[in-house]
Motif scaffolding. Sequence first.
Motif, PDB file in Angstrom:
ATOM      1  N   ALA A 637      28.474  -5.115  25.606  1.00  0.00           N
ATOM      2  CA  ALA A 637      27.479  -5.025  26.688  1.00  0.00           C
ATOM      3  C   ALA A 637      26.339  -3.975  26.602  1.00  0.00           C
ATOM      4  N   GLN A 638      26.889  -2.766  25.655  1.00  0.00           N
ATOM      5  CA  GLN A 638      25.585  -1.873  25.681  1.00  0.00           C
ATOM      6  C   GLN A 638      24.703  -2.394  24.496  1.00  0.00           C
ATOM      7  N   ARG A 641      22.234  -4.644  26.784  1.00  0.00           N
ATOM      8  CA  ARG A 641      22.147  -4.111  28.141  1.00  0.00           C
ATOM      9  C   ARG A 641      21.144  -4.457  29.048  1.00  0.00           C
ATOM     10  N   THR A 648      26.521  -3.886  36.506  1.00  0.00           N
ATOM     11  CA  THR A 648      27.438  -4.182  35.521  1.00  0.00           C
ATOM     12  C   THR A 648      28.001  -2.855  35.196  1.00  0.00           C
ATOM     13  N   TRP A 649      26.957  -1.679  34.954  1.00  0.00           N
ATOM     14  CA  TRP A 649      27.603  -0.402  34.381  1.00  0.00           C
ATOM     15  C   TRP A 649      28.199   0.124  35.377  1.00  0.00           C
TER      16      TRP A 649
END
Length: 866
Positions: A637-638, A641, A648-649
């Motif tokens: 995901a990073q 992003r 999400t984070w």
Amino acid sequence: MSAAAIGDPVNDLIDDYREVVTRSEGVDELVTLDGVREASQPLADRINRHGMSALLAARSASRRFVADDGITYGAGVTPEDEDDPQGPQVPTEPREWALDPLPLTFGAPEWTRLEHGVRQRAALLDAVLTDLSGDQLLVRSGILPGAAVYGHDGWLPQADGIRVPGPRQLVMPAMDLARDRNGTWRVFSDRTQAPSGAGFAMANRRITARVLPDLHREVDLARLRGFFYKLQQALVAAAPQTEDVPRVVILTPGALSDTAFDEALQSTVLGVPVVESEDLVSRDGRIWMRTTSGLSPVDVVMRRIEGDAIDQLDLRSDSRLGLPGMVEAARLGHVSIVNPISSGVLENPALIPYLPQICRHVLDEDLALASTQTWWAGEPTHLSHIVTQLSSLVVKPASRSGNSNSIFGWELSAQERDDLAMRIQAEPWRWTAQDPLTMSTAPVVTAGGLEPRSVVLRTFAVADEDDYAVMPGGLGRVAVRADSGAISSLTGAMSKDVWVRADPETLPTAGETITLPGRLEGGTAPGYAAPAPRVASDLYWMGRYAERAEAAARLLRVADNLVDDHAARPGTTGHTAMLAILDAVTEVMSVRPGFGGDGEEASERRADPLPHLRELTLEPRIVGSVAYSTHRAVIAAQAVRETLSVDTWLVMSRLERTLQHAVPQDDLQELLMETIEGLLALAGIAVESLVRDPAWAFADAGKRVERAQQTIRLLASVLGVERAPVVEGTTTEAALLAAESVITYRRRLTSGLGTMSAQEAAVDLLLRDVTNPRSIAFQIARLVEDLELIEDEQTLPSVRALAARIGTLDLDALFTDGRRPLAEALTQLGADLREAHRTIDAAYFSRKEPGRNVQWVQWNGGEESW
């Protein structure tokens, strides 16, 4: 300040703080010798009302919000499993961004003066760049020494004559400033290549507004959003002429870049994609973005890599970050590179001594914003001063490439100073020196109270038609220690939000209407709906890893329950069922070591399962564990992003904290339930917050492939083997619990199953029932929809055929011959899904070969010269 002063009123606090500041001979950014700065008065009042305890709480909240928002400086590598096209890699951990809750504050009059100096300096640097990339009159007239320019690594003759459309060549410059002991702001570094930090400044503002909400509402601040609208306009204005909306991309070194978060946040604010060199191709004199649906033309490249690394053919042959053909496309006018690849020459500190004269010559003005006193060794009189005063100067290489660390003359021994003097005299054009700058300090909240730390300010400007607009504030950074003047994010420097008190007459208000440029209106929208293969791959694997973690957590929770009930009762049917589920844990999670096998270690794990169940939950080094899969989902995901919801984070950071901060005393059931809750929240974001475009489809396709594979393994290991009826009752319910289908199963049992047995009903529910969101049939049906959204032509026919075949499976036939047909059918389904995965991978996730060194071949009379 000592902890005893925490409860004192603000005047005592300021007196104590001023005493420390005075000893450091700096000018404080909160107070002066005459009292509190006017712009800082609301901050001082807050300290007076609430005391240091509130600030310590704000410090803790800042750290929590930074973690929740996933703000990092640097990022990790994604180590994938055997199916991943990138293969195994060594992971590195990102560094968490550090933010002090106390902002730097500017009054409107002070900021107006500083802003004028930044705008003037931006215009001056633009004029120098325009001249050096054109007629070079400054050098020809002798105002600027040629050796100061041509001896700098940022001077790139290959870029000579390349111009960006519009009145300004330098689209987004930045400057690092500090206030000296006399209260004068001085520039000690110009950042003109690919200045980072504007995204971090926006992130700091968002967090500070949450940490100090009352103060943020009370103080009338100039907002940051308008700067990014100006940047968007400037990027569009820099594009070559096109009938369509100009297509802009941000070229990044990659997810491992120290400033990956900064780039991703700017991407989301500007609405443009982040790309790596592998996402681009050069063809027919143009630059194109590779997408899963073909090539899309690129008009503007906002680069975040060094200028000489952008093209292996025309510039550095050893670069792995650039694209051969980029310079040629820019020379032909088919793409605009922002900032221009030649802008690195402006970062040369050797230019600083000549800027006042250039400013008077070019702008007919005196330089408003002073620089740190600088000498260039290429000038004989400057060289003499540097050599004789070496022990009191900060020596800097003129070029930042390679080992460009500053050298503090007073830290060297006599022999080291002599050696350095010889190096400078041997190549004087390569060296500069500056007077040490005693920086002002700003208060930082520490566990022991407020401490003064040296502070620098990075300001950002952007071309605004024939002038420059300046971000109202910028990025503040403070030293790690009170006794240090070294300030670098690489060494863990803390950051600060920068507040500018709004002046209605000179600064835009929060409610100002921002008009987008006319070139954004009309035309054919480029619609970057189809992601780059790299992005699609990371989204797909994010979906797979998140689903893998959830399936593992659910199965481990069931296994833990059985262990609690039956581990101490060997020989019972419950113990037999427990062992069957433990074997299923090994098979479904594909973990090694596991509970299966006949070895001594496997026997010990079966005799005392709880320690290993905990390891399979919390140990990130075990491939297949919950912690492993969760961490891989986070890292995937990073890397993308900018394509994900900001929520999400919040979910992912809390998930990782749950697993990382667990202690042996924590209840495993509770840990697993918290993990499942977080993964369900993540799935909910995908359902409720993401647009159903091809990017979403790839993430969902990964989820569907993984859930189908997990369910196939679960059925094969639990229900694909015939056991004693008294054992099967427990194992069947355990499998249904792990697959979140037990409630429906029980309802159907009470309603009657017709001719089906209980085990057949369970298999039907998890295999063929297209209405069950956990069934294999449901996953295949959703995978078909995902592939239709992607407009797939290769994988879709076989997946549709697979869906049809599942619907025709005969339960009676599957349960004959000791359920061998069921096991064979499940094995075939797993093989078909793996083949579908390989087809998707080959069709959409193909990666370009890494950049290769370009070997130059010169033709000399029929002989090759290398």
